[in-house]
Design an enzyme around this catalytic site. Structure first.
Site, PDB file in Angstrom:
ATOM      1  N   GLU A 141      -1.793  -9.205  -0.465  1.00  0.00           N
ATOM      2  CA  GLU A 141      -3.216  -9.325  -0.152  1.00  0.00           C
ATOM      3  C   GLU A 141      -4.054  -9.347  -1.428  1.00  0.00           C
ATOM      4  O   GLU A 141      -5.091 -10.007  -1.488  1.00  0.00           O
ATOM      5  CB  GLU A 141      -3.641  -8.203   0.782  1.00  0.00           C
ATOM      6  N   GLY A 196      -0.071  -5.083   1.160  1.00  0.00           N
ATOM      7  CA  GLY A 196      -1.271  -5.009   0.336  1.00  0.00           C
ATOM      8  C   GLY A 196      -1.110  -5.671  -1.009  1.00  0.00           C
ATOM      9  O   GLY A 196      -2.079  -6.153  -1.603  1.00  0.00           O
ATOM     10  N   ALA A 238       0.843  -1.184   0.000  1.00  0.00           N
ATOM     11  CA  ALA A 238       0.000   0.000   0.000  1.00  0.00           C
ATOM     12  C   ALA A 238       0.888   1.247   0.000  1.00  0.00           C
ATOM     13  O   ALA A 238       2.062   1.181   0.361  1.00  0.00           O
ATOM     14  CB  ALA A 238      -0.927  -0.003   1.210  1.00  0.00           C
ATOM     15  N   GLU A 269       4.077  -4.974   7.385  1.00  0.00           N
ATOM     16  CA  GLU A 269       3.341  -3.894   8.045  1.00  0.00           C
ATOM     17  C   GLU A 269       3.742  -3.674   9.492  1.00  0.00           C
ATOM     18  O   GLU A 269       3.767  -2.526   9.971  1.00  0.00           O
ATOM     19  CB  GLU A 269       1.823  -4.179   7.973  1.00  0.00           C
TER      20      GLU A 269
END
Length: 260
Positions: A114, A111, A66, A134
């Site tokens: 993910e 992300g 992200a 993260e």
């Protein structure tokens, strides 16, 4: 379909959805998440698309994670909304009644991985690097990673990856069951497209119904899951595809499915 952060190409029933932010290693910002959601919905509705391939632009990253530049100043409410944008986008990929294949061509971190976990099948380049970093940033995977990773490899392995923030290679990811297959980097898209063609040659309605049964198997008790399976199995017999498939078998010829 034209997007600022995505490239979408459709050829002979197979759509390639490519995250296109190479200067940012294809990092996911809010705009990109919204575009993924929109593109997924459009591909779901497109009757000419039977299989979707998700990959990243460039030779370094599938999706590096992200967008930290966007995230760093968010407050608690804004963080929750950012997470929800990811949930919405990836649920669109996960829940569409068409198979979605991730072609992980490089870094798939946070992300980025993910996204791959929301796909049905993951093929990875032998140069791919995978992980959930993260926790090193003071957060944890918020786009479904805590749920999908745990269901895929079990609680202990998911916790180890998430708690340590470590990055692993494609071979180790395969050994853990995080990816379906590891292939030489230069052969990745060739292998993925061959897989897409193989899937496309089968009955698309049946595949969509099977996907629903498999996806829901983890959230239903056995009796409810078997009832769903019986219902969806029965629905296959109301399709032209089932009649064509079984007639072709009896006539010893290759079936031609139309998704009807």
């Amino acid at each position: 379909m034209e997007y600022k952060n995505l490239l979408v190409e459709i050829n002979n029933g197979i759509a390639v959805l490519k995250i296109n932010r190479p200067k940012a290693l294809n990092a996911l910002n809010s705009e990109t998440l919204i575009e993924i959601n929109d593109a997924g919905r459009a591909l779901q509705k497109n009757k000419d698309v039977w299989v979707i391939v998700v990959t990243g632009e460039g030779d370094k990253a599938f999706i590096a994670g992200a967008d930290i530049v966007e995230m760093k100043d968010l407050n608690a409410v804004e963080g929750m909304l950012f997470s929800q944008r990811g949930h919405d986008a990836f649920a669109t990929l996960e829940n569409m009644n068409k198979p979605v294949i991730a072609a992980v061509n490089g870094f798939a971190l946070g992300g980025g991985f993910e996204v791959a976990l929301a796909c049905d099948i993951i093929y990875a380049s032998d140069k791919a690097k995978i992980g959930f970093p993260e926790a090193t940033l003071g957060i944890f995977p918020g786009f479904g990673g805590t749920q999908r990773a745990a269901k895929l490899v079990g609680l202990a392995k998911a916790k180890e990856l998430i708690f340590t923030g470590k990055m692993i290679g494609a071979a180790e990811a395969y050994e853990m069951g995080l990816v379906n297959k590891v292939v030489p980097h230069e052969e990745l898209m060739k292998e993925v497209m061959a897989l897409a063609e193989k899937i496309k040659s089968n009955g698309p309605v049946a595949i969509g119904l099977a996907k629903e049964c498999i996806n829901k198997s983890l959230s239903l008790d056995m009796d409810s899951a078997l009832m769903l399976e019986a219902k969806d199995f029965g629905l296959c017999f109301g399709t032209k595809d089932q009649k064509e498939g079984m007639t072709a078998f009896v006539e010893k010829r290759k079936a031609t499915f139309k998704g009807e």
